[in-house]
Design a protein around this motif. Structure first.
Motif, PDB file in Angstrom:
ATOM      1  N   THR A  21     -41.401 -19.066  44.636  1.00 48.82           N
ATOM      2  CA  THR A  21     -40.040 -19.964  44.179  1.00 48.82           C
ATOM      3  C   THR A  21     -39.341 -20.075  42.985  1.00 48.82           C
ATOM      4  OG1 THR A  21     -41.801 -20.841  45.886  1.00 48.82           O
ATOM      5  CG2 THR A  21     -40.324 -22.572  44.360  1.00 48.82           C
ATOM      6  N   THR A  34     -43.484 -16.637  36.711  1.00 50.75           N
ATOM      7  CA  THR A  34     -43.499 -18.142  36.959  1.00 50.75           C
ATOM      8  C   THR A  34     -42.639 -17.627  35.689  1.00 50.75           C
ATOM      9  OG1 THR A  34     -45.197 -18.755  35.528  1.00 50.75           O
ATOM     10  CG2 THR A  34     -45.179 -19.239  37.701  1.00 50.75           C
ATOM     11  N   SER A  63     -37.383 -22.854  41.949  1.00 47.31           N
ATOM     12  CA  SER A  63     -37.776 -23.254  41.060  1.00 47.31           C
ATOM     13  C   SER A  63     -38.669 -23.538  39.693  1.00 47.31           C
ATOM     14  CB  SER A  63     -37.205 -24.971  42.517  1.00 47.31           C
ATOM     15  OG  SER A  63     -38.723 -24.795  42.297  1.00 47.31           O
ATOM     16  N   GLU A  64     -39.473 -22.217  40.276  1.00 47.10           N
ATOM     17  CA  GLU A  64     -41.261 -22.946  39.357  1.00 47.10           C
ATOM     18  C   GLU A  64     -41.438 -22.261  38.365  1.00 47.10           C
ATOM     19  OE1 GLU A  64     -44.664 -21.546  42.266  1.00 47.10           O
ATOM     20  OE2 GLU A  64     -44.655 -23.924  43.325  1.00 47.10           O
TER      21      GLU A  64
END
Length: 293
Positions: free
Chosen positions: A31, A4, A33-34
């Protein structure tokens, strides 16, 4: 597992060690957006990167080239290329990310002939992998297979991963791209990295456009053109964005107030920092600090 947040050095080179316990290979399901920034910020690494988008659309930029990778498609990013990724339309983009040391895709005896020229080629920053092309479809299938092997970690999976990597590279070479080696393109990439390096060393200080241009041995106007081509923003706007990125890390430390953070990352006004942070993050530094702590 997803990274992240990842560290980069002052040259924007990613410091994450891309490997499993045994292999110089790492595979993540990401992902976009994470990520702590809400996108994958600009960076580079020595590893070759293969991406397979399994959901949504990822908008990548490799050096100065933008490319949209849709669900079911993929991307090869060559060693040493600056790149970033965004999910600009909130598609919930998820992709498999495979990073591998160039020295591992074929045997040592074959490296000079079948890998080294492809790393050095100036016209092979990336390849868009589209399933309708048989060679690309084979690569995408191998990315999925490697992700399964690493996730399941069955006996002898390391050998299976090695076989799939050789298959990936064979299919890439079979694509038949005519390699080019242009010194001017190499120099452009080096100049951009030098300017970014200078910013990352001095972001907490007062920065003038002249300083950035000097780091790249360019005129001010040519410096601006470089940033426009690579990042679609001005050099000083990039400085502001980078300061915001660095501030996010400090805001997660309870001992620092918003004012402390503003001055530590190079803003000379708390109110200006708040204004720029809100514009970039859709929340104030105070709200971000409360959310993250």
């Amino acid at each position: 597992m997803q990274i992240t947040d990842f560290s980069v050095d002052q040259n924007l080179k990613e410091l994450t060690e891309h490997r499993t316990v045994v292999l110089p290979v790492a595979c993540y399901v990401t992902t976009i957006s994470e990520n702590i920034n809400g996108y994958i910020p600009l960076h580079w690494h020595d590893e070759l990167q293969f991406i397979h988008v399994v959901k949504g659309t990822a908008n990548f930029q490799i050096n100065e080239e933008p490319v949209a990778i849709r669900e079911g498609e993929g991307l090869f990013i060559n060693s040493g290329c600056l790149h970033m990724a965004k999910d600009e339309n909130s598609t919930g983009c998820v992709y498999i990310c495979l990073n591998v040391s160039p020295n591992f895709v074929v045997s040592h005896e074959l490296f000079t002939t079948f890998v080294s020229p492809y790393i050095q080629a100036t016209n092979l920053q990336y390849l868009h992998l589209v399933p309708k092309d048989a060679w690309a479809s084979n690569i995408l299938e191998s990315i999925r297979t490697i992700e399964q092997y690493i996730h399941q970690s069955q006996p002898f999976y390391e050998i299976e991963v090695s076989i799939e990597l050789t298959s990936i590279w064979k299919n890439l070479v079979k694509n038949g791209i005519q390699l080019e080696f242009k010194e001017r393109e190499t120099l452009k990439n080096q100049r951009m990295k030098r300017m970014l390096n200078w910013i990352h060393q001095h972001y907490a200080e007062k920065i003038l456009l002249e300083d950035i241009a000097l780091a790249g041995q360019l005129s001010r106007s040519e410096c601006c053109r470089y940033f426009k081509r690579y990042l679609n923003k001005s050099p000083l706007n990039y400085v502001t964005d980078y300061r915001i990125q660095k501030s996010q890390i400090l805001l997660q430390q309870p001992q620092y107030s918003v004012t402390d953070v503003a001055y530590q990352v190079g803003f000379n006004s708390t109110s200006y920092f708040i204004e720029k942070f809100r514009k970039a993050m859709n929340m104030t530094p105070f709200e971000y600090k409360k959310y993250r702590n």
